[in-house]
Design a protein around this motif. Structure first.
Motif, mmCIF file in Angstrom:
data_model
loop_
_atom_site.group_PDB
_atom_site.id
_atom_site.type_symbol
_atom_site.label_atom_id
_atom_site.label_comp_id
_atom_site.label_asym_id
_atom_site.label_seq_id
_atom_site.Cartn_x
_atom_site.Cartn_y
_atom_site.Cartn_z
ATOM 1 N N GLN A 20 0.872 -1.176 0.000
ATOM 2 C CA GLN A 20 0.000 0.000 0.000
ATOM 3 C C GLN A 20 0.903 1.218 0.000
ATOM 4 O O GLN A 20 1.872 1.266 0.762
ATOM 5 N N ASP A 21 0.605 2.190 -0.843
ATOM 6 C CA ASP A 21 1.361 3.435 -0.886
ATOM 7 C C ASP A 21 0.580 4.543 -0.200
ATOM 8 O O ASP A 21 -0.634 4.641 -0.371
ATOM 9 N N SER A 22 1.304 5.368 0.573
ATOM 10 C CA SER A 22 0.683 6.509 1.227
ATOM 11 C C SER A 22 1.752 7.529 1.579
ATOM 12 O O SER A 22 2.705 7.200 2.293
ATOM 13 N N ASP A 23 1.613 8.738 1.062
ATOM 14 C CA ASP A 23 2.502 9.852 1.411
ATOM 15 C C ASP A 23 3.980 9.498 1.309
ATOM 16 O O ASP A 23 4.736 9.711 2.264
ATOM 17 N N GLY A 24 4.408 8.928 0.182
ATOM 18 C CA GLY A 24 5.820 8.648 -0.029
ATOM 19 C C GLY A 24 6.329 7.421 0.694
ATOM 20 O O GLY A 24 7.537 7.176 0.746
ATOM 21 N N GLY B 131 12.085 6.886 -4.855
ATOM 22 C CA GLY B 131 12.293 7.828 -3.765
ATOM 23 C C GLY B 131 11.362 7.628 -2.592
ATOM 24 O O GLY B 131 11.099 8.555 -1.829
ATOM 25 N N MET B 132 10.872 6.401 -2.422
ATOM 26 C CA MET B 132 9.909 6.115 -1.356
ATOM 27 C C MET B 132 10.580 5.442 -0.166
ATOM 28 O O MET B 132 11.607 4.789 -0.301
ATOM 29 N N ARG B 133 9.962 5.589 1.008
ATOM 30 C CA ARG B 133 10.374 4.895 2.225
ATOM 31 C C ARG B 133 9.640 3.552 2.260
ATOM 32 O O ARG B 133 8.646 3.358 1.565
ATOM 33 N N VAL B 134 10.114 2.651 3.123
ATOM 34 C CA VAL B 134 9.525 1.307 3.215
ATOM 35 C C VAL B 134 9.089 1.022 4.646
ATOM 36 O O VAL B 134 9.816 1.318 5.599
ATOM 37 N N VAL B 135 7.895 0.454 4.782
ATOM 38 C CA VAL B 135 7.433 -0.114 6.048
ATOM 39 C C VAL B 135 7.290 -1.617 5.799
ATOM 40 O O VAL B 135 6.396 -2.050 5.073
ATOM 41 N N PRO B 136 8.203 -2.422 6.370
ATOM 42 C CA PRO B 136 8.179 -3.872 6.117
ATOM 43 C C PRO B 136 7.232 -4.609 7.063
ATOM 44 O O PRO B 136 7.652 -5.329 7.955
ATOM 45 N N ASP C 192 18.541 1.526 4.937
ATOM 46 C CA ASP C 192 18.306 2.976 4.846
ATOM 47 C C ASP C 192 16.928 3.321 4.283
ATOM 48 O O ASP C 192 16.517 4.480 4.323
ATOM 49 N N LEU C 193 16.202 2.327 3.781
ATOM 50 C CA LEU C 193 14.843 2.575 3.277
ATOM 51 C C LEU C 193 13.811 2.606 4.393
ATOM 52 O O LEU C 193 12.689 3.052 4.197
ATOM 53 N N GLU D 229 14.004 -6.868 -6.066
ATOM 54 C CA GLU D 229 13.574 -6.001 -7.177
ATOM 55 C C GLU D 229 12.513 -5.006 -6.719
ATOM 56 O O GLU D 229 12.520 -3.846 -7.131
ATOM 57 N N ALA D 230 11.596 -5.445 -5.863
ATOM 58 C CA ALA D 230 10.560 -4.548 -5.345
ATOM 59 C C ALA D 230 11.196 -3.413 -4.540
ATOM 60 O O ALA D 230 10.818 -2.244 -4.687
ATOM 61 N N LEU D 231 12.184 -3.757 -3.708
ATOM 62 C CA LEU D 231 12.856 -2.731 -2.911
ATOM 63 C C LEU D 231 13.679 -1.804 -3.801
ATOM 64 O O LEU D 231 13.707 -0.594 -3.573
ATOM 65 N N ASP D 232 14.339 -2.356 -4.818
ATOM 66 C CA ASP D 232 15.116 -1.515 -5.737
ATOM 67 C C ASP D 232 14.206 -0.512 -6.453
ATOM 68 O O ASP D 232 14.551 0.665 -6.591
#
Length: 97
Positions: A32-36, A70-75, A92-93, A61-64
């Motif tokens: 899900q994407d939200s605010d970067g 330019g998005m952050r990740v919540v795993p 760093d993501l 590949e998904a993380l790359d």
């Protein structure tokens, strides 16, 4: 896996990355994407295709692609979380808790 052809594609309409082995859908990682920020919710590999490294290839590949956007990740997904723990180049993501 030898000469098998592996391809990872973003299916933005379905909010997931999909991995194909020899043209056949073999797994996906939903997000899900939200605010970067992209929250990875669930990763699944076809049980008949497990043991070929497809899950790691899919998540890498998904993380790359997420990083390139330019998005952050919540795993939230345990598989993605453990992949990031095992591959510190992706730490760093993720924002520190």
């Amino acid at each position: 896996m030898g000469n098998d052809e592996v391809e990872v594609r973003l299916d933005a309409d379905r909010h997931r990355f999909e991995i194909f082995l020899d043209g056949e859908l073999s797994g996906h990682s939903r997000f899900q994407d939200s605010d970067g920020t992209r929250t990875f919710i669930h990763t699944e590999i076809d049980p008949n295709r497990e043991g070929h490294g497809l899950g790691g290839r899919l998540v890498r590949e998904a993380l790359d692609q997420t990083k390139a956007a330019g998005m952050r990740v919540v795993p939230q997904c345990p598989f993605v979380r453990s992949f990031i723990e095992d591959h510190p180049e992706y730490a760093d993501l993720v924002d520190a808790a």
